[in-house]
Design a protein around this motif. Structure first.
Motif, PDB file in Angstrom:
ATOM      1  N   ALA A 147       0.946  -1.055   0.068  1.00 10.90           N
ATOM      2  CA  ALA A 147       0.157   0.084   0.102  1.00 10.90           C
ATOM      3  C   ALA A 147       0.887   1.473  -0.192  1.00 10.90           C
ATOM      4  N   ARG A 148       1.889   1.451   0.527  1.00 13.11           N
ATOM      5  CA  ARG A 148       2.851   2.437   0.671  1.00 13.11           C
ATOM      6  C   ARG A 148       3.774   2.809  -0.490  1.00 13.11           C
ATOM      7  N   ASP A 149       4.061   1.687  -1.385  1.00 15.71           N
ATOM      8  CA  ASP A 149       5.105   1.610  -2.262  1.00 15.71           C
ATOM      9  C   ASP A 149       4.778   1.343  -3.634  1.00 15.71           C
ATOM     10  N   ALA A 150       3.889   0.711  -3.970  1.00 10.76           N
ATOM     11  CA  ALA A 150       3.110   0.190  -5.212  1.00 10.76           C
ATOM     12  C   ALA A 150       2.725   1.557  -6.189  1.00 10.76           C
ATOM     13  N   GLU A 151       3.186   1.449  -7.378  1.00  3.41           N
ATOM     14  CA  GLU A 151       2.888   2.427  -8.350  1.00  3.41           C
ATOM     15  C   GLU A 151       1.440   2.857  -8.777  1.00  3.41           C
ATOM     16  N   CYS A 152       0.739   1.714  -8.475  1.00  2.00           N
ATOM     17  CA  CYS A 152      -0.618   1.628  -8.671  1.00  2.00           C
ATOM     18  C   CYS A 152      -1.386   1.721  -7.626  1.00  2.00           C
ATOM     19  N   PRO A 153      -2.836   1.950  -7.644  1.00  2.00           N
ATOM     20  CA  PRO A 153      -3.576   1.627  -6.585  1.00  2.00           C
ATOM     21  C   PRO A 153      -3.783   0.280  -6.111  1.00  2.00           C
ATOM     22  N   VAL A 154      -3.789   0.300  -4.560  1.00  2.00           N
ATOM     23  CA  VAL A 154      -3.679  -1.107  -3.856  1.00  2.00           C
ATOM     24  C   VAL A 154      -5.151  -1.223  -3.091  1.00  2.00           C
ATOM     25  N   VAL A 155      -5.768  -2.599  -3.120  1.00  2.00           N
ATOM     26  CA  VAL A 155      -6.913  -2.879  -2.474  1.00  2.00           C
ATOM     27  C   VAL A 155      -6.673  -3.611  -1.483  1.00  2.00           C
ATOM     28  N   VAL A 156      -6.800  -3.410  -0.280  1.00  2.00           N
ATOM     29  CA  VAL A 156      -6.689  -4.447   0.808  1.00  2.00           C
ATOM     30  C   VAL A 156      -8.100  -4.902   1.130  1.00  2.00           C
ATOM     31  N   VAL A 157      -8.488  -6.018   1.267  1.00  2.00           N
ATOM     32  CA  VAL A 157      -9.705  -6.521   1.369  1.00  2.00           C
ATOM     33  C   VAL A 157      -9.453  -7.029   2.739  1.00  2.00           C
ATOM     34  N   PRO A 158     -10.303  -6.650   3.871  1.00  2.00           N
ATOM     35  CA  PRO A 158     -10.436  -7.213   5.148  1.00  2.00           C
ATOM     36  C   PRO A 158     -11.186  -8.632   5.492  1.00  2.00           C
ATOM     37  N   ARG A 159     -10.889  -8.954   6.592  1.00  2.00           N
ATOM     38  CA  ARG A 159     -11.380 -10.384   6.860  1.00  2.00           C
ATOM     39  C   ARG A 159     -12.959 -10.409   6.598  1.00  2.00           C
ATOM     40  N   ALA A 160     -13.437  -9.574   7.372  1.00  2.00           N
ATOM     41  CA  ALA A 160     -14.959  -9.365   7.418  1.00  2.00           C
ATOM     42  C   ALA A 160     -15.229  -8.014   8.205  1.00  2.00           C
ATOM     43  N   ALA A 161     -16.663  -7.713   7.954  1.00  2.00           N
ATOM     44  CA  ALA A 161     -16.984  -6.178   8.590  1.00  2.00           C
ATOM     45  C   ALA A 161     -16.771  -6.198  10.060  1.00  2.00           C
ATOM     46  N   GLY A 162     -16.173  -5.340  10.646  1.00  2.00           N
ATOM     47  CA  GLY A 162     -15.908  -5.515  12.114  1.00  2.00           C
ATOM     48  C   GLY A 162     -17.318  -4.768  12.749  1.00  2.00           C
ATOM     49  N   ASP A 163     -17.112  -4.745  14.057  1.00  2.00           N
ATOM     50  CA  ASP A 163     -18.308  -4.155  14.758  1.00  2.00           C
ATOM     51  C   ASP A 163     -17.820  -2.544  14.690  1.00  2.00           C
ATOM     52  N   VAL A 164     -18.380  -1.811  13.426  1.00  2.00           N
ATOM     53  CA  VAL A 164     -18.086  -0.422  13.309  1.00  2.00           C
ATOM     54  C   VAL A 164     -19.428   0.229  13.418  1.00  2.00           C
ATOM     55  N   ARG A 165     -19.603   1.373  14.248  1.00  2.00           N
ATOM     56  CA  ARG A 165     -20.721   2.028  14.359  1.00  2.00           C
ATOM     57  C   ARG A 165     -20.885   3.128  12.951  1.00  2.00           C
ATOM     58  N   ASP A 166     -22.080   3.074  12.429  1.00  2.00           N
ATOM     59  CA  ASP A 166     -22.023   3.994  11.370  1.00  2.00           C
ATOM     60  C   ASP A 166     -23.215   4.875  11.581  1.00  2.00           C
ATOM     61  N   GLU A 167     -22.996   6.280  11.513  1.00  2.00           N
ATOM     62  CA  GLU A 167     -23.857   7.301  11.769  1.00  2.00           C
ATOM     63  C   GLU A 167     -23.891   8.236  10.566  1.00  2.00           C
ATOM     64  N   THR A 168     -23.026   7.929   9.522  1.00  2.00           N
ATOM     65  CA  THR A 168     -23.107   8.978   8.747  1.00  2.00           C
ATOM     66  C   THR A 168     -23.743   8.217   7.234  1.00  2.00           C
ATOM     67  N   SER A 169     -24.234   7.282   7.009  1.00  2.00           N
ATOM     68  CA  SER A 169     -24.722   6.531   5.866  1.00  2.00           C
ATOM     69  C   SER A 169     -26.268   6.748   5.862  1.00  2.00           C
TER      70      SER A 169
END
Length: 300
Positions: free
Chosen positions: A126-148
């Motif tokens: 993610a830091r060094d590649a010349e192209c965009p890098v997509v990192v896929v997480p294991r699963a959606a975590g317990d993240v509270r969303d009050e914006t969408s």
């Protein structure tokens, strides 16, 4: 001119297989070939800084054999190439970006500790590649969303109102267009304001938070305007939010298709590639896949 491939980095872990599925979908959406790459790590006692990456035999690689079996018979399969390499993974993965339009990998491979949310190889890519890098997480975590709000697909992008990066915004709009998604641009502003004062100086007048928020929203609208013109089918709305940008982006990642963040541009006092604290935090904690976009090259 041939289309650059979408590269999926695999190592046999479940994390990398989730990334493979994301990369497969991304290749289809781009009408691009898919290149599946497995990098065999040098022995731990070797000195990777003096060893160049070398090709391995993709026909004698159980990791690639597993991927072939997994993808065999898939509908709408893009042209797929299987590549085996040997080398220091943290060095080889970033180099793959020179011949790709997108590099996709899992949040943590086989070599990481269970407690780590993002492995060192993913961080290096993610830091060094010349192209965009997509990192896929294991699963959606317990993240509270009050914006969408509202149904449907959603792409989230971090928007710096004091200096947005064109490559990051263009990538986010293009990805939203491919997915038929709406775009949410998170524009964070510092609050409460904490001005610096020299001894004996008078404190500045009190500033209304609503005024600061309105200014941030107006700036964001101005930066989004040219991208709306180029992508008229993408509904794009700014979200002006007080406080920490990383926290708002992580919160917005819940149920998002993708969060898009930029990488720091190199400059005279910091010639090495850097991600920045916000991008680093989002990579560690986001519930959705995260795209890290390198800055647009400077104009001559």
């Amino acid at each position: 001119m041939s289309t650059l491939p979408v590269i999926a980095a695999v190592d046999g872990s479940d994390d990398s297989l989730r990334a493979l599925e994301w990369a497969l979908d991304a290749a289809r959406r781009r009408s691009a070939p898919l290149r599946v790459v497995h990098v065999r790590q040098y022995a731990h006692w070797a000195q990777p800084e003096v060893l160049a990456a070398g090709p391995a035999d993709p026909q004698d690689d159980p990791v690639l054999d597993r991927v072939r079996s997994r993808l065999e018979g898939r509908a709408e399969q893009p042209d797929t190439e299987y590549v085996g390499l040997e080398g220091a993974v943290s060095a080889v993965l970033p180099e793959l970006g020179a011949s790709a339009q997108l590099l996709v990998l899992g949040s943590r491979g086989r070599g990481g500790f269970a407690s780590l949310l993002l492995g060192s190889n993913g961080m290096a890519a993610a830091r060094d590649a010349e192209c965009p890098v997509v990192v896929v997480p294991r699963a959606a975590g317990d993240v509270r969303d009050e914006t969408s709000e509202g149904p449907g697909s959603r792409v989230v992008v971090g928007l710096k109102v004091d200096g947005p990066d064109e490559a990051t915004l263009e990538f986010a709009f293009a990805e939203a267009a491919r997915r038929g998604a709406r775009l949410q641009a998170v524009a964070a502003y510092p609050w409460p304001a904490q001005p610096w004062m020299m001894p004996g100086e008078m404190p500045p007048p009190v500033v209304d938070q609503d005024v600061i928020e309105d200014e941030a929203r107006v700036l964001a609208e101005g930066f989004l305007a040219p991208y709306r013109e180029r992508h008229p089918d993408v509904p794009a709305e700014p979200l002006a939010a007080a406080g920490d940008a990383a926290g708002h982006l992580v919160a917005a990642s819940r149920d998002a298709d993708l969060v898009v963040v930029g990488r720091h541009r190199r400059h005279l006092l910091a010639p090495a590639r850097m991600m920045g604290s916000v991008t680093h935090a989002v990579l560690l904690h986001a519930a959705s896949p995260v795209a890290v976009v390198p800055p647009a090259p400077p104009e001559d």
